[in-house]
Design an enzyme around this catalytic site. Structure first.
Site, PDB file in Angstrom:
ATOM      1  CG  ASP A 151     -47.000  25.942 -58.099  1.00 34.67           C
ATOM      2  OD1 ASP A 151     -47.919  25.633 -57.311  1.00 34.67           O
ATOM      3  OD2 ASP A 151     -47.181  26.061 -59.326  1.00 34.67           O
ATOM      4  CG  ASP A 180     -33.802  23.287 -46.021  1.00 36.23           C
ATOM      5  OD1 ASP A 180     -34.126  22.613 -45.017  1.00 36.23           O
ATOM      6  OD2 ASP A 180     -32.705  23.153 -46.605  1.00 36.23           O
ATOM      7  CE  LYS A 208     -47.642  21.609 -59.794  1.00 38.66           C
ATOM      8  NZ  LYS A 208     -47.637  23.070 -59.949  1.00 38.66           N
ATOM      9  CG  ASP A 254     -36.090  17.936 -47.782  1.00 37.20           C
ATOM     10  OD1 ASP A 254     -35.545  18.183 -46.687  1.00 37.20           O
ATOM     11  OD2 ASP A 254     -35.464  17.831 -48.854  1.00 37.20           O
ATOM     12  CE1 TYR A 267     -37.463  13.422 -49.944  1.00 38.60           C
ATOM     13  CE2 TYR A 267     -36.043  12.592 -48.209  1.00 38.60           C
ATOM     14  CZ  TYR A 267     -36.488  13.635 -48.977  1.00 38.60           C
ATOM     15  OH  TYR A 267     -35.970  14.884 -48.791  1.00 38.60           O
TER      16      TYR A 267
END
Ligand code: IPM
Ligand code: MG
Length: 375
Positions: free
Chosen positions: A224, A252, A192, A248, A143
């Site tokens: 994942d 959700d 990851k 983020d 970001y």
């Protein structure tokens, strides 16, 4: 009796209408407990660009710095989403505020409500009793890395960097939280590390720190796989620790467990002793001004704010009031598209509950007319 100065940033889309309901509930709390809350409204996001040309005017930063806490609604406007060449974007305001105030940890609790279990697309037996909390790093990573678009517009760059210090400070917070009596003493680092160097640094640092928290079991999971496990077996999680962008995305995703994105609150905390409270949902422009958005994510964020301001009993009362509305099927359109109540009606019910005006029986017809709920 407490006196608190609260900076209010309503923001864009449904931000103003959900925040208004939180203020209503906070006013009911102030009255019930004899506190004094002073609100200072300030601009950020698309609204701020329209009025000042700047997504985060200096004045907003000033007001925030002089406040005890910040209540924030939502940010974003389709006119920027659909224009990749826009030089100024609403989201820049929020990102700059997080960075300026060093709000490095975003805390997002995920739980279920028994009355809403049937609404989740997931099977009740998998989600009943889910109770985990995501610690999302908020001021680093991709970001905030270098961003570039080549001159010919044929390639672009987003750099992802993390320093040891950035990882350590949020990891300590998450470990401390996992140690709390109410928690199950389990921390899952989502990364990851099979591909990314930054993720390998996260693993190294978390593994080192783990020795300081011998009562906490640490688990490592690739993002994942975590995306799948959150749906398949969410009960395994207690505290999830992750970097900015993974946090983020998976937060959700996790909201599906509760039944709606509109229900989830969050707190962003940092080094300066100041904190910002916001629902995890976005500005939902299609619903703006229609009085149909779910105000509960915002109201529960206000409850997290009360807790942060050491008003535990007050926070619990707001949470209880929210539980009461959900149990009695007073829900907004996102949850029940047929039998739904308006944003303002839900806010009114929750504040009436806090004020003690809801006792015995409730006349549903009156609520349907959006009148007072008291008989
Ligand atoms: C969130 C939002 C923001 C983010 C956007 C609006 C910049 O999605 O708070 O989750 O990506 O952090
Ligand atoms: Mg998000």
């Amino acid at each position: 009796m407490m006196k608190k100065n609260i900076a209010v940033i309503e923001g864009d889309g449904i931000g103003p209408e959900v925040t208004r309901q939180s203020i209503r509930v906070l006013n009911a709390i102030a009255e019930h407990f004899g506190h004094e809350f002073t609100y200072t409204y300030c601009l950020m996001g698309a609204t701020a660009i329209d009025k000042t040309g700047n997504p985060l005017p200096d004045e907003t930063i000033e007001v925030c710095l002089q406040s005890d806490a910040i209540l924030f609604g939502a940010i974003g406007d389709p006119k920027y989403d659909n224009d990749p060449s826009a030089k100024v974007r609403p989201e820049q305001g929020l990102l700059k505020l997080r960075k300026t105030l060093q709000l490095y940890a975003n805390i997002r609790p995920v739980s279920t409500y028994s009355s809403l279990l049937h609404l989740s697309p997931l099977k009740s037996k998998h989600i009943e009793g889910v109770d985990f909390i995501i610690f999302r790093e908020l001021t680093g990573g991709i970001y905030f890395g270098k961003k570039e678009l080549s001159e010919d517009g044929r390639s672009a760059l987003d750099e992802c960097t993390y320093s040891r210090e950035e990882i350590e400070r949020i990891a300590h917070l998450a470990f401390h939280f996992a140690q709390k009596p109410a928690r199950r003493k389990k921390l899952t680092l989502v990364d990851k590390a099979n591909v990314l160097e930054t993720s390998r640094l996260w693993r190294t640092v978390v593994r080192e720190l783990a020795t300081q928290y011998p009562d906490v079991t640490v688990d490592y999971m690739f993002v994942d796989n975590a995306a799948m496990q959150i749906i398949q077996n969410p009960k395994q999680f207690d505290v999830i620790l992750t970097e900015n962008m993974f946090g983020d995305i998976i937060s959700d995703e996790a909201s599906v467990i509760s039944g709606s994105l509109g229900l989830l609150p969050s707190a962003s905390v940092g080094t300066g002793g100041l904190a910002l409270f916001e629902p995890i949902h976005g500005s939902y422009p299609q619903a703006a001004g229609k009085d149909i958005a779910n105000p509960i994510g915002s109201i529960l964020s206000a409850a997290m704010m009360l807790q942060f301001l050491s008003m535990e009993e007050e926070a619990r009362m707001v949470q209880e009031a929210v539980q009461w509305t959900l149990q009695n099927a007073f829900v907004t359109k996102d949850i029940d598209p047929v039998n739904f109540y308006f944003t303002s009606t839900i806010g009114e019910l929750i504040s009436d509950y806090v004020s003690g005006k809801i006792g015995g029986s409730i006349k549903k017809e009156n609520i349907e007319l959006r009148k007072s709920t008291i008989i």
